[in-house]
Design a protein around this motif. Structure first.
Motif, mmCIF file in Angstrom:
data_model
loop_
_atom_site.group_PDB
_atom_site.id
_atom_site.type_symbol
_atom_site.label_atom_id
_atom_site.label_comp_id
_atom_site.label_asym_id
_atom_site.label_seq_id
_atom_site.Cartn_x
_atom_site.Cartn_y
_atom_site.Cartn_z
ATOM 1 N N GLN A 1 1.592 -2.353 -14.535
ATOM 2 C CA GLN A 1 2.061 -3.218 -13.651
ATOM 3 C C GLN A 1 0.905 -4.318 -13.600
ATOM 4 O O GLN A 1 1.355 -5.707 -13.747
ATOM 5 N N ASP A 2 -0.122 -3.735 -13.362
ATOM 6 C CA ASP A 2 -1.198 -4.639 -13.006
ATOM 7 C C ASP A 2 -1.588 -5.542 -14.594
ATOM 8 O O ASP A 2 -2.079 -6.694 -14.579
ATOM 9 N N LYS A 3 -1.466 -4.542 -15.654
ATOM 10 C CA LYS A 3 -1.683 -5.208 -16.900
ATOM 11 C C LYS A 3 -0.796 -6.255 -17.239
ATOM 12 O O LYS A 3 -1.117 -7.425 -17.546
ATOM 13 N N LEU A 4 0.549 -6.098 -16.820
ATOM 14 C CA LEU A 4 1.499 -7.255 -17.143
ATOM 15 C C LEU A 4 0.974 -8.478 -16.161
ATOM 16 O O LEU A 4 1.043 -9.553 -16.689
ATOM 17 N N ARG A 5 0.727 -8.231 -14.980
ATOM 18 C CA ARG A 5 0.110 -9.225 -14.065
ATOM 19 C C ARG A 5 -0.925 -9.943 -14.714
ATOM 20 O O ARG A 5 -1.065 -11.365 -14.786
ATOM 21 N N SER A 6 -1.969 -9.287 -15.091
ATOM 22 C CA SER A 6 -3.066 -10.092 -15.784
ATOM 23 C C SER A 6 -2.860 -10.891 -17.129
ATOM 24 O O SER A 6 -3.743 -11.709 -17.528
ATOM 25 N N CYS A 7 -1.785 -10.414 -17.779
ATOM 26 C CA CYS A 7 -1.522 -11.192 -18.808
ATOM 27 C C CYS A 7 -0.943 -12.714 -18.356
ATOM 28 O O CYS A 7 -1.264 -13.544 -19.243
ATOM 29 N N PHE A 8 -0.180 -12.700 -17.312
ATOM 30 C CA PHE A 8 0.086 -13.999 -16.833
ATOM 31 C C PHE A 8 -0.895 -14.614 -16.286
ATOM 32 O O PHE A 8 -1.023 -15.826 -16.265
ATOM 33 N N ASP A 9 -2.020 -13.967 -15.663
ATOM 34 C CA ASP A 9 -2.913 -14.424 -14.691
ATOM 35 C C ASP A 9 -4.045 -14.008 -14.628
ATOM 36 O O ASP A 9 -4.383 -13.097 -14.029
ATOM 37 N N ASP B 1 0.702 -1.304 -0.048
ATOM 38 C CA ASP B 1 -0.100 -0.102 0.041
ATOM 39 C C ASP B 1 0.835 1.052 -0.051
ATOM 40 O O ASP B 1 0.471 2.454 0.036
ATOM 41 N N TYR B 2 2.131 1.184 -0.182
ATOM 42 C CA TYR B 2 2.952 2.310 -0.138
ATOM 43 C C TYR B 2 3.367 2.570 -1.782
ATOM 44 O O TYR B 2 4.197 3.403 -1.999
ATOM 45 N N MET B 3 3.049 1.543 -2.617
ATOM 46 C CA MET B 3 3.518 1.660 -3.858
ATOM 47 C C MET B 3 2.851 2.872 -4.498
ATOM 48 O O MET B 3 3.516 3.452 -5.371
ATOM 49 N N GLY B 4 1.858 3.287 -4.054
ATOM 50 C CA GLY B 4 1.064 4.658 -4.547
ATOM 51 C C GLY B 4 2.253 5.717 -4.439
ATOM 52 O O GLY B 4 2.151 6.981 -5.137
ATOM 53 N N LEU B 5 2.973 5.515 -3.268
ATOM 54 C CA LEU B 5 3.917 6.788 -3.098
ATOM 55 C C LEU B 5 4.896 6.941 -4.117
ATOM 56 O O LEU B 5 5.625 7.758 -4.283
ATOM 57 N N MET B 6 5.167 5.780 -4.632
ATOM 58 C CA MET B 6 6.482 5.833 -5.406
ATOM 59 C C MET B 6 6.011 5.641 -7.023
ATOM 60 O O MET B 6 6.621 6.195 -7.980
ATOM 61 N N PHE B 7 4.920 5.056 -7.288
ATOM 62 C CA PHE B 7 4.265 5.066 -8.707
ATOM 63 C C PHE B 7 3.011 5.717 -8.929
ATOM 64 O O PHE B 7 2.173 5.902 -8.117
#
Ligand SMILES: Cc1cc2nc3c(=O)[nH]c(=O)nc-3n(C[C@H](O)[C@H](O)[C@H](O)COP(=O)(O)OP(=O)(O)OC[C@H]3O[C@@H](n4cnc5c(N)ncnc54)[C@H](O)[C@@H]3O)c2cc1C
Ligand code: SF4
Ligand code: SF4
Lengths: 533, 543
Positions: free
Chosen positions: B472-480, B458-464
């Motif tokens: 990143q989520d799109k990459l993830r859903s390509c695999f899964d 939940d800190y990812m939003g601080l960086m991205f």
């Protein structure tokens, strides 16, 4: 919530109430880092979390708080070898051994209650034949008796009775020779228990008829020099009785010369491997010491009882052992397991007397190493021809120093196997190496090699190889592989359990396994344990 | 909520048709042990724990999960420090103590939200622990994911080779876990982190199919999917076979221990060494608190009165080493070093390293619980961030010690505390939050090596930015496509920030005195998720 949903469908084992009475702070000192996992033999052969120290601590913690456990909990607790490898590895200093012993005590209490309230709910686990949880996987075999099962309690009782114990061993030995044991195993009785070959008769320790002139403590029939006599079962009884009567009076006068020491003989060790005691005696005498034998009171240290959670029996045996070896003379032990137990009487009984007793206890190698370091190498460090004292030892140091490190062409590779109770409990395993190295003039043709498994347990674990034969064998297999990798022709282990556990398998690879003291004393000319002079 | 018992039965019987009953564990106590890793973050008790031994078995288990739309979590040795291997059926598992929520900028979300998803199956790779092949001349080994990092090094040592990435947990962590978290270690300063040592991977994708990513050729063509998989923390599939690069042992090693009377002198020396153009194979720092703790365990002879010690290791040809040592002595001297010791032999070197590597474990001698942070800051701002860390810990009344990879600015502030004290967890959470923010403010990044997992999700939003995260989520859903692989990890599921409420009570097993003993009885009560899920749940993904 999912948890509730699953329990029924998953067919979980019924629970029973139990109060482990463990100390929360001790449990909380585990930070779950997992650094102990690779040092745990049962984790190494199962790779399952509940067979690991971290897992067992988490289970203890859960049960300690909920005051309710299941059969699976009992199995995971019983499967621990109590090798203490995890304690050595743990950076947080978790007192694992103590927590496990307390847990087992609580389990024994529950079992006893269950036995009393026959057939009631609390008894569910007891007597049910159940599967050994891991080890050689998937054999689907079932077995009875876990920690401190009824037969085990009986056989443990036997340990405190040297005559009966020896008699049972002789009977078993005879049965072995007549092929009865093989037959029994073939029809499924104790079929996976590996039995070492049991000696039918053993030579006695050399008993004193008289002591040297001028030696105090002389004339007490106990201080032993020179004379060997073969002994039968009866002979041993005689020794026990005589010794026990004498030990009290003997001890007073034995405000002994510095070199006089008790040699703790123990139960299984004395019944199966008395030649090691003889070798120990030879080694002690070779550095100018004198061995005194305790009476029958010291016939069992109680280690196995304690590990199984039978605390009150362990305490009784501790009291007996202590009164059999009074005075202030050092108490030497040539079995690492017994040594660890004797050194722990202080915490078991929590009395000053027990603490003072424990402080006198030394592993035989520990004692010899100090002697050798002090320059009292005697026959051990010398050329084996009876040269004694400082001159001998200096020569030993010189020659030993030169010989060390160099590998002779035809040298025999000797691997030092550290018994867990020497390495993790007593932490004196280095003394075995010190003794063997300093005695290199005696043993010029040996090259010490190390095993690469960081002292991982061999699976013998007291009675473990009998209660959990499959897991013990799987663990032993790992040890055997480490030994084969080391290229050793001889393996030395300072504990009877390890010797008996690995003997057969190593023999099939033409590797000899013996107690380090045997290696030493065989070379002491004129005093070989075979009695040849 | 949760799963339908019938569906569960079907899943279990399918799993048991692949693995014998022994290797599909469902006992409640046994499952509970697989609800967490080495961190303070507790997940839920998994539905079942599976122990495949071969790639095919692993693929079959994953396929069955996928067929049943059942989520699953890969697990190696469970030494992760970010809660990566902890199973979740919803974004977080608050516990009794989490009444006080750490980050105040997110309102507590709708507590009635039901995720209606089953708790994942844990698929552990610990029984997949064979070294499949070793190619000495080409310095490549194929291993199963459950092989322990140090076991691999031992196995190839007779060839004069080793596996270079050496996390402090190397004796126990698995290569699969290293790949999944892209682990680093002291010697990664010169040799690079895990991704530089993974040549190819055979992975089981979340639908149960087997794919090979990367290959042994030195210049692979096409997209570097291997690179995408390394560090994916079990969200893109499960590594089943891994080809790693083996590194020749250096001809000579020199280990120096520099003792300083101030932390800033130590830090300045670190910058100085790198500025002088030297890249030691390792450059590690411990502060006074850390020195005291490790000395108690290892008795390595560290000066317990020093403000900081710097452990510097050089390797290479003996002649070069002497020169480098000289240079380091000069740099250190210019920053008022008190003394510099050289490890006399391999034994002393090992002792120095044992001291360094046991710090995380030994810290529990200070207090029963710890919270280990992992952020990276620019080397030049080390001192400034360290000062901030001391100040933050002080303000919250927490003990802190610092053991870290100084060479690459990877900080590991260790907060130690006793979770049994009232309100302490809230303070820890606040301090942790502030430390992350301080590191980011200094131009640092979220995680050096422990991964994101639950901890940093939940800190990812601080960086991205939102767009970064969506990519990143799109990459993830390509695999899964079905979001079955390690759900609710790495990528934040909503607006949550600094949600540290999943800190279990000190990572210890806490449990009420209920009828059914549970390792985390809090799990048994409906949870109040603090973060709302806004990701569309795919059709039929959950039961
Ligand atoms: C004392 C201590 C010191 C540590 N020091 C360091 C350090 O110096 N550097 C460092 O980087 N880390 C360090 N760690 C953290 C940890 O050891 C590493 O992250 C390690 O790589 C985790 O390995 P594991 O096998 O325990 O994985 P686990 O904890 O079991 O899993 C970690 C993650 O990997 C996933 N995973 C596991 N196996 C697979 C697989 N086969 N395929 C796909 N995904 C998988 C899991 O789902 C999870 O998300 C330390 C931990 C401890 C306790
Ligand atoms: S005592 Fe030995 S067997 Fe028992 S948990 Fe510790 S390491 Fe494992
Ligand atoms: S090494 Fe010690 S603290 Fe770490 S998991 Fe094992 S017992 Fe717990």
């Amino acid at each position: 919530m999912p948890k509730a949903d699953h329990s029924a469908a998953a067919g979980e084992s019924p629970t029973f109430a139990i109060d482990l009475k463990l100390d929360d702070t001790q449990l909380a000192s585990c930070i779950a880092c997992g650094l102990c996992l690779p040092h745990c033999p049962t984790y190494r052969v199962t790779n399952e979390e509940y067979a690991s120290p971290r897992g067992r601590l988490a289970l203890m913690s859960a049960v300690n708080q909920s005051a309710s456990a299941s059969q699976s909990f009992v199995e995971h607790m019983e499967m621990c070898v109590l090798c203490l490898g995890c304690e050595t590895a743990c950076p947080a200093g978790v007192p694992f051994g103590q927590l496990m012993e307390q847990t087992r005590e609580a389990l024994v209490d529950i079992k006893r209650q269950g036995q009393r309230r026959k057939g009631r709910a609390g008894r569910k686990g007891k007597g049910r034949r159940r599967k050994e949880p891991a080890g050689r996987k998937r054999q689907g075999r079932r077995r009875g008796a876990g920690q401190a099962g009824r037969w085990q309690q009986w056989s443990f009782r036997l340990l405190a009775h040297p005559r009966l114990l020896r008699l049972s061993f002789v009977l078993l030995g005879v049965a072995q020779r007549l092929g009865i044991v093989r037959l029994a195993q073939r029809i499924g009785i104790a079929s996976h228990v590996k039995l070492p070959k049991i000696p039918l008769w053993q030579r006695s320790l050399r008993r004193a008829k008289s002591a040297h002139a001028g030696d105090r403590g002389a004339g007490h029939g106990q201080v032993v020099q020179g004379d060997t006599r073969e002994q039968t079962v009866q002979g041993q009884e005689a020794r026990g009785e005589a010794a026990s009567k004498e030990s009290e009076t003997a001890s007073e006068e034995m405000a002994l010369t510095a070199e006089t020491v008790w040699l703790f003989t123990g139960c299984v060790m004395d019944a199966m491997m008395r030649h090691v005691h003889l070798a120990a005696q030879t080694a002690v005498e070779a550095v100018g010491g004198q061995v005194v034998l305790p009476g029958a009171g010291a016939s069992c240290c109680g280690a196995l009882h304690r590990h199984a959670g039978l605390r009150s029996q362990a305490e009784k045996l501790a009291f007996r052992t202590m009164s059999a070896m009074p005075g202030s003379a050092p108490i030497l032990v040539d079995s690492a397991g017994c040594g660890a137990a004797l050194k722990d009487y202080g915490s078991l009984l929590a009395t000053q007397e027990a603490e003072a007793f424990s402080a006198r206890v030394q592993d035989i190698h520990e004692w010899l190493a100090t002697k050798l370091a002090d320059g009292q190498a005697g026959n051990l460090g010398g050329n084996g021809q009876g040269g004694a004292g400082r001159a001998g030892s200096q020569e030993a140091a010189r020659q030993g120093g030169a010989g060390r490190g160099k590998t002779e062409k035809n040298s025999t590779k000797v691997a030092v196997l550290d018994p867990c109770h020497l390495r993790h409990a007593q932490k004196t395993h280095q003394s075995v190496r010190q003794v063997l190295q300093t005695s290199q003039t005696l043993l010029p043709h040996i090259e010490l090699v190390e095993l690469d498994d960081e002292g991982l347990c061999c699976g013998a674990g007291g009675a473990y190889s009998l209660t959990h034969p499959e897991t013990a064998a799987a663990i032993g297999q790992r040890k055997q592989e480490a030994i084969l990798r080391s290229g050793a022709q001889v393996v030395v282990a300072a504990n009877p359990g390890c010797l008996l556990h690995l003997q057969e398998d190593l023999q099939s690879h033409k590797i000899r396994i013996c107690h380090p003291i045997e290696l030493l004393s065989q070379k002491v000319a004129g005093r070989t344990y075979a009695g040849r002079t | 909520m949760g799963s339908d018992p019938k569906k569960l039965d079907l899943l279990l019987s399918d799993l048991r048709s692949i693995l014998e009953a022994d290797r599909v564990r469902t006992d409640y106590l046994e499952r509970a042990l697989y609800s967490k890793d080495a961190s303070l973050y507790s997940g839920e008790d998994p539905t079942a724990v599976c122990f495949p031994e071969t790639t095919q078995e692993l693929a079959d288990v994953v396929r069955i999960c996928s067929e049943h739309n059942w989520p699953f979590v890969a697990r190696g040795s469970g030494t992760g420090l970010a809660g990566g291997a902890a199973p979740l059926s919803q974004p977080s598992v608050p516990n009794a103590d989490s009444g006080q929520k750490a980050a105040t900028d997110t309102p507590i979300a709708d507590t009635t939200t039901s995720y209606n998803s089953p708790v994942p199956v844990v698929i552990t790779t610990t029984k997949m622990n064979q070294i499949l092949s070793v190619d000495g001349p080409n310095r490549i080994a194929w291993v199963q994911p459950g092989v322990l990092n140090l076991d691999l090094t031992r196995h190839v040592s007779h060839l004069g080779l080793h596996y270079a990435p050496d996390p402090s947990s190397q004796q126990v962590c698995s290569i699969g876990g290293n790949v999944a978290t892209n682990s680093g270690g002291p010697h990664c300063l010169a040799y690079g982190v895990t991704s530089a040592h993974v040549i190819a991977l055979k992975v089981v994708l979340p639908d149960g199919s087997i794919a090979t990513l990367g290959n042994e050729s030195p210049e692979p063509t096409g997209y570097d999917l291997r690179g995408a998989f390394v560090g994916s923390e079990g969200t893109l599939g499960i590594a089943a076979e891994i080809a790693v690069r083996l590194t020749p042992n250096p001809p000579a090693i020199k280990t120096l221990l520099a003792v300083f009377d101030s932390v800033s002198d130590g830090a300045a020396t670190v910058s100085g060494i790198i500025a002088a153009g030297l890249v030691p194979s390792a450059l590690e720092m411990m502060d006074n608190a850390a020195i005291g703790i490790v000395e108690a365990f290892t008795q390595a002879g560290l000066p317990t009165d020093a403000a900081a010690v710097l452990l510097v290791e050089l390797d290479g040809l003996p002649e070069g080493l002497a020169q480098d040592e000289q240079l380091i002595r000069q740099v250190a001297a210019s920053h008022s070093v008190r003394e510099i010791r050289t490890a006399a032999d391999a034994q002393e070197r090992e002792l120095f390293w044992k001291a360094r590597k046991s710090a995380f474990g030994a810290v529990s001698r200070l207090a029963p619980d710890y919270y280990l942070h992992d952020t990276v800051v620019p080397r030049t701002r080390l001192v400034e961030v360290l000062d901030a860390v001391y100040e933050i810990a002080n303000r919250h009344g927490l003990k802190v010690c610092n053991v870290f990879h100084a060479g690459d600015g990877n900080l590991h502030p260790l907060l130690s505390f006793d979770s049994r004290q009232d309100g302490v967890l809230a303070r820890v959470a606040l301090a942790a939050d502030e430390i992350v923010r301080a590191s980011l403010a200094a131009g640092g990044v979220l995680s050096g090596e422990h991964g994101i997992g639950m901890e940093k999700r939940d800190y990812m939003g601080l960086m991205f930015t939102a767009a970064d995260l969506a990519a990143q989520d799109k990459l993830r859903s390509c695999f899964d496509q079905k979001s079955l692989a390690n759900p609710f990890k790495v990528i934040p599921s909503g607006s949550g920030c600094g949600d540290v409420s999943a800190l279990s009570s000190g990572g210890k097993t806490t449990s009420g005195s209920g009828e059914v003993p549970a390792l985390n009885s809090e799990d048994a009560t409906p949870l109040s998720p603090t973060v709302a899920i806004n990701k569309p749940v795919p059709e039929g993904a959950w039961i």
